[in-house]
Design a protein around this motif. Structure first.
Motif, PDB file in Angstrom:
ATOM      1  N   TYR A   1     -63.056  37.604 -26.056  1.00  0.00           N
ATOM      2  CA  TYR A   1     -62.503  36.260 -26.227  1.00  0.00           C
ATOM      3  C   TYR A   1     -61.040  36.430 -26.623  1.00  0.00           C
ATOM      4  O   TYR A   1     -60.683  36.403 -27.793  1.00  0.00           O
ATOM      5  CB  TYR A   1     -63.303  35.511 -27.283  1.00  0.00           C
ATOM      6  CG  TYR A   1     -62.823  34.098 -27.584  1.00  0.00           C
ATOM      7  CD1 TYR A   1     -62.111  33.353 -26.659  1.00  0.00           C
ATOM      8  CD2 TYR A   1     -63.103  33.511 -28.812  1.00  0.00           C
ATOM      9  CE1 TYR A   1     -61.681  32.075 -26.924  1.00  0.00           C
ATOM     10  CE2 TYR A   1     -62.687  32.222 -29.105  1.00  0.00           C
ATOM     11  CZ  TYR A   1     -61.974  31.516 -28.156  1.00  0.00           C
ATOM     12  OH  TYR A   1     -61.538  30.243 -28.431  1.00  0.00           O
ATOM     13  N   VAL A   2     -60.191  36.595 -25.606  1.00  0.00           N
ATOM     14  CA  VAL A   2     -58.788  36.963 -25.821  1.00  0.00           C
ATOM     15  C   VAL A   2     -58.031  35.909 -26.620  1.00  0.00           C
ATOM     16  O   VAL A   2     -57.155  36.221 -27.422  1.00  0.00           O
ATOM     17  CB  VAL A   2     -58.086  37.203 -24.462  1.00  0.00           C
ATOM     18  CG1 VAL A   2     -56.618  37.571 -24.672  1.00  0.00           C
ATOM     19  CG2 VAL A   2     -58.807  38.299 -23.694  1.00  0.00           C
ATOM     20  N   ALA A   3     -58.350  34.640 -26.426  1.00  0.00           N
ATOM     21  CA  ALA A   3     -57.577  33.557 -27.045  1.00  0.00           C
ATOM     22  C   ALA A   3     -58.035  33.222 -28.456  1.00  0.00           C
ATOM     23  O   ALA A   3     -57.576  32.228 -29.030  1.00  0.00           O
ATOM     24  CB  ALA A   3     -57.652  32.305 -26.176  1.00  0.00           C
ATOM     25  N   ALA A   4     -58.901  34.042 -29.022  1.00  0.00           N
ATOM     26  CA  ALA A   4     -59.445  33.729 -30.354  1.00  0.00           C
ATOM     27  C   ALA A   4     -58.346  33.553 -31.399  1.00  0.00           C
ATOM     28  O   ALA A   4     -58.461  32.728 -32.301  1.00  0.00           O
ATOM     29  CB  ALA A   4     -60.414  34.821 -30.786  1.00  0.00           C
TER      30      ALA A   4
ATOM     31  N   ALA B   1     -64.778  32.310 -20.104  1.00  0.00           N
ATOM     32  CA  ALA B   1     -64.735  33.622 -19.458  1.00  0.00           C
ATOM     33  C   ALA B   1     -65.463  34.659 -20.304  1.00  0.00           C
ATOM     34  O   ALA B   1     -66.168  35.535 -19.786  1.00  0.00           O
ATOM     35  CB  ALA B   1     -63.289  34.048 -19.228  1.00  0.00           C
ATOM     36  N   SER B   2     -65.315  34.540 -21.607  1.00  0.00           N
ATOM     37  CA  SER B   2     -65.990  35.469 -22.514  1.00  0.00           C
ATOM     38  C   SER B   2     -67.509  35.331 -22.420  1.00  0.00           C
ATOM     39  O   SER B   2     -68.238  36.327 -22.393  1.00  0.00           O
ATOM     40  CB  SER B   2     -65.525  35.200 -23.950  1.00  0.00           C
ATOM     41  OG  SER B   2     -66.281  35.954 -24.876  1.00  0.00           O
ATOM     42  N   ILE B   3     -67.977  34.099 -22.334  1.00  0.00           N
ATOM     43  CA  ILE B   3     -69.415  33.847 -22.289  1.00  0.00           C
ATOM     44  C   ILE B   3     -70.029  34.309 -20.974  1.00  0.00           C
ATOM     45  O   ILE B   3     -71.045  35.007 -20.952  1.00  0.00           O
ATOM     46  CB  ILE B   3     -69.706  32.348 -22.514  1.00  0.00           C
ATOM     47  CG1 ILE B   3     -69.319  31.938 -23.939  1.00  0.00           C
ATOM     48  CG2 ILE B   3     -71.170  32.023 -22.247  1.00  0.00           C
ATOM     49  CD1 ILE B   3     -69.345  30.443 -24.175  1.00  0.00           C
ATOM     50  N   LEU B   4     -69.395  33.929 -19.851  1.00  0.00           N
ATOM     51  CA  LEU B   4     -70.001  34.188 -18.541  1.00  0.00           C
ATOM     52  C   LEU B   4     -69.687  35.568 -17.983  1.00  0.00           C
ATOM     53  O   LEU B   4     -70.505  36.143 -17.260  1.00  0.00           O
ATOM     54  CB  LEU B   4     -69.558  33.118 -17.545  1.00  0.00           C
ATOM     55  CG  LEU B   4     -70.022  31.698 -17.853  1.00  0.00           C
ATOM     56  CD1 LEU B   4     -69.624  30.762 -16.723  1.00  0.00           C
ATOM     57  CD2 LEU B   4     -71.528  31.633 -18.066  1.00  0.00           C
TER      58      LEU B   4
ATOM     59  N   ALA C   1     -62.524  29.863 -14.833  1.00  0.00           N
ATOM     60  CA  ALA C   1     -63.269  29.759 -16.101  1.00  0.00           C
ATOM     61  C   ALA C   1     -63.131  28.355 -16.676  1.00  0.00           C
ATOM     62  O   ALA C   1     -64.102  27.774 -17.186  1.00  0.00           O
ATOM     63  CB  ALA C   1     -62.763  30.799 -17.101  1.00  0.00           C
ATOM     64  N   PHE C   2     -61.925  27.778 -16.584  1.00  0.00           N
ATOM     65  CA  PHE C   2     -61.729  26.423 -17.100  1.00  0.00           C
ATOM     66  C   PHE C   2     -62.517  25.418 -16.279  1.00  0.00           C
ATOM     67  O   PHE C   2     -63.134  24.502 -16.826  1.00  0.00           O
ATOM     68  CB  PHE C   2     -60.241  26.057 -17.096  1.00  0.00           C
ATOM     69  CG  PHE C   2     -59.965  24.727 -17.735  1.00  0.00           C
ATOM     70  CD1 PHE C   2     -59.889  24.616 -19.112  1.00  0.00           C
ATOM     71  CD2 PHE C   2     -59.796  23.582 -16.976  1.00  0.00           C
ATOM     72  CE1 PHE C   2     -59.661  23.389 -19.725  1.00  0.00           C
ATOM     73  CE2 PHE C   2     -59.565  22.355 -17.572  1.00  0.00           C
ATOM     74  CZ  PHE C   2     -59.499  22.264 -18.941  1.00  0.00           C
ATOM     75  N   ASP C   3     -62.503  25.577 -14.943  1.00  0.00           N
ATOM     76  CA  ASP C   3     -63.267  24.674 -14.087  1.00  0.00           C
ATOM     77  C   ASP C   3     -64.752  24.726 -14.424  1.00  0.00           C
ATOM     78  O   ASP C   3     -65.444  23.695 -14.416  1.00  0.00           O
ATOM     79  CB  ASP C   3     -63.062  25.050 -12.614  1.00  0.00           C
ATOM     80  CG  ASP C   3     -61.646  24.743 -12.131  1.00  0.00           C
ATOM     81  OD1 ASP C   3     -60.958  23.947 -12.807  1.00  0.00           O
ATOM     82  OD2 ASP C   3     -61.233  25.315 -11.111  1.00  0.00           O
ATOM     83  N   SER C   4     -65.249  25.926 -14.719  1.00  0.00           N
ATOM     84  CA  SER C   4     -66.649  26.076 -15.104  1.00  0.00           C
ATOM     85  C   SER C   4     -66.937  25.347 -16.410  1.00  0.00           C
ATOM     86  O   SER C   4     -67.992  24.729 -16.573  1.00  0.00           O
ATOM     87  CB  SER C   4     -66.984  27.569 -15.245  1.00  0.00           C
ATOM     88  OG  SER C   4     -68.303  27.752 -15.715  1.00  0.00           O
ATOM     89  N   HIS C   5     -65.972  25.419 -17.336  1.00  0.00           N
ATOM     90  CA  HIS C   5     -66.132  24.706 -18.610  1.00  0.00           C
ATOM     91  C   HIS C   5     -66.199  23.198 -18.373  1.00  0.00           C
ATOM     92  O   HIS C   5     -67.049  22.502 -18.943  1.00  0.00           O
ATOM     93  CB  HIS C   5     -64.961  25.041 -19.534  1.00  0.00           C
ATOM     94  CG  HIS C   5     -64.873  24.157 -20.741  1.00  0.00           C
ATOM     95  ND1 HIS C   5     -65.656  24.340 -21.849  1.00  0.00           N
ATOM     96  CD2 HIS C   5     -64.101  23.065 -20.996  1.00  0.00           C
ATOM     97  CE1 HIS C   5     -65.371  23.405 -22.743  1.00  0.00           C
ATOM     98  NE2 HIS C   5     -64.440  22.611 -22.255  1.00  0.00           N
ATOM     99  N   ILE C   6     -65.316  22.689 -17.492  1.00  0.00           N
ATOM    100  CA  ILE C   6     -65.243  21.256 -17.232  1.00  0.00           C
ATOM    101  C   ILE C   6     -66.534  20.737 -16.599  1.00  0.00           C
ATOM    102  O   ILE C   6     -66.973  19.620 -16.867  1.00  0.00           O
ATOM    103  CB  ILE C   6     -64.033  20.931 -16.343  1.00  0.00           C
ATOM    104  CG1 ILE C   6     -62.738  21.128 -17.135  1.00  0.00           C
ATOM    105  CG2 ILE C   6     -64.105  19.514 -15.810  1.00  0.00           C
ATOM    106  CD1 ILE C   6     -62.644  20.288 -18.391  1.00  0.00           C
TER     107      ILE C   6
END
Length: 380
Positions: free
Chosen positions: A181-184, A173-176, A101-106
């Motif tokens: 959104y666990v880290a909210a 991860a929440s979006i895709l 998920a982080f790689d996708s964000h980057i």
């Protein structure tokens, strides 16, 4: 295929593990169509068999006793099937782990390479285990434990950075994947220490120009003069190219500020004279024998002091102090906030800022430079 009452936890608990291999149990009744409990030597896992397109797929739903009954398993199955229908499953999105998920964000980020390099260091140092976990299994307490450990080590600023990285990954991860959104609610409990100001008393004479004029390297000396008289960030000064300098008009263009905006800045006569003193007029303004071809680090400036009877060099001026002093001089000259924002390259804050085509002038830059020169005890 053996059967068991998969609707009740006690009856599932009574199912014995085989010595070898895997045994699949179906529900002893009419419900739970396609649902199976896969019982291995040490584990019990819920599996759903479902026709998807032209083939039968087995979808792993999770382990027992975390998923205690068939009813709970079917609820998860419904969500997974919905994800498949809408392309939100791990296969369609390519996002299995929090790291994915982080790689996708980057991939969609406009952050600079230096920022991405910092991300990688912090991930490798603190987030390897967390980012390797499947996104469905990462809970808020897991995230909090990582952040708290960094806080306990006294690295509050680092904890803030890591917290931000986790939120980026969780939000992606929440979006895709359509997951919560666990880290909210993830945040750092300790308050970071107040960022230090300049290292000398600004109410007294400023030692800035004395320090800069003591620099032996003409290139490095002009770079420091540019920082203090423009208030630009060090990275924008170091990456300045002659094609973006107009000495006749007394302007410089920065193509990529921290906020990714492009701006043309008026510069004071003192800056024009300093730039004219350099021997070259093409390529990097501040070249160096480095991988990038320009100066990579301007370091800091120090003054000699006696400590315990021994002469030592004490850090007196840091790169970002130039930005602080430039702003202090601009406010002391009573320049409007919008002019100071433009000269600092700050993001537009109001509708008027967006419409303004550039109110900051050469005269504004000269006033700030003259104020700095006076505060340094020199004649304008």
């Amino acid at each position: 295929m053996p059967t068991a009452d998969l609707s009740k936890r006690p009856s599932i608990a009574k199912i014995k593990h085989p010595d070898t291999g895997t045994v699949f149990y179906s529900h002893d009744g009419n419900g739970y169509k396609g649902l199976r409990l896969s019982v291995g030597k040490a584990t019990k896992t819920w599996v759903l068999s479902k026709r998807v397109g032209s083939s039968i797929k087995s979808i792993s739903l999770g382990a027992w006793p975390e998923i205690a009954t068939g009813d709970m398993a079917l609820t998860i199955a419904k969500q997974k099937l919905d994800d498949l229908d809408h392309g939100r499953d791990a296969g369609a999105t390519g996002i299995k782990t929090l790291g994915d998920a982080f790689d996708s964000h980057i991939k969609n980020s406009t952050a600079k390479k230096a920022t991405l390099d910092t991300y990688k260091i912090e991930i490798d140092t603190y987030l390897t285990d967390l980012f390797a976990k499947p996104v469905e299994r990462v809970s808020l307490p897991m995230m909090e434990e990582v952040v708290r450990n960094i806080e306990r080590a006294g690295k509050v600023s680092t904890a803030e950075h890591v917290c931000a990285l986790i939120r980026m990954a969780s939000r992606r991860a929440s979006i895709l994947r359509g997951l919560p959104y666990v880290a909210a609610e993830l945040k750092v409990k300790q308050k970071p220490k107040k960022k230090p100001g300049i290292l000398f008393d600004a109410k007294e004479q400023w030692p800035v120009l004395d320090l800069i004029y003591e620099i032996k390297s003409p290139t490095r000396r002009v770079a420091w003069l540019l920082m203090v008289f423009t208030g630009l960030r060090a990275i924008n000064v170091r990456e300045l190219d002659w094609k973006d300098v107009d000495l006749a008009k007394a302007t410089i263009r920065i193509a990529d500020l921290k906020n990714h905006q492009e701006r043309i800045f008026p510069i004071a006569d003192a800056v024009v004279d300093a730039l004219k003193s350099l021997p070259h007029r093409t390529g990097w303004v501040f070249p160096a024998e480095s991988k990038s071809g320009h100066i990579e680090d301007l370091g800091h400036l120090s003054t000699p002091e006696e400590v315990d009877g021994k002469p030592v060099m004490v850090k007196t001026l840091r790169q970002h102090d130039c930005r602080r002093l430039h702003t202090t001089a601009a406010r002391a000259e009573k320049l409007p906030t919008y002019i100071i924002d433009q000269l600092r390259g700050d993001t537009e804050k109001t509708v008027q800022d967006v419409y303004d085509q550039g109110s900051a002038s050469h005269e504004d830059a000269k006033r700030i430079a003259a104020h700095i020169i006076r505060r340094c005890g020199r004649l304008p």
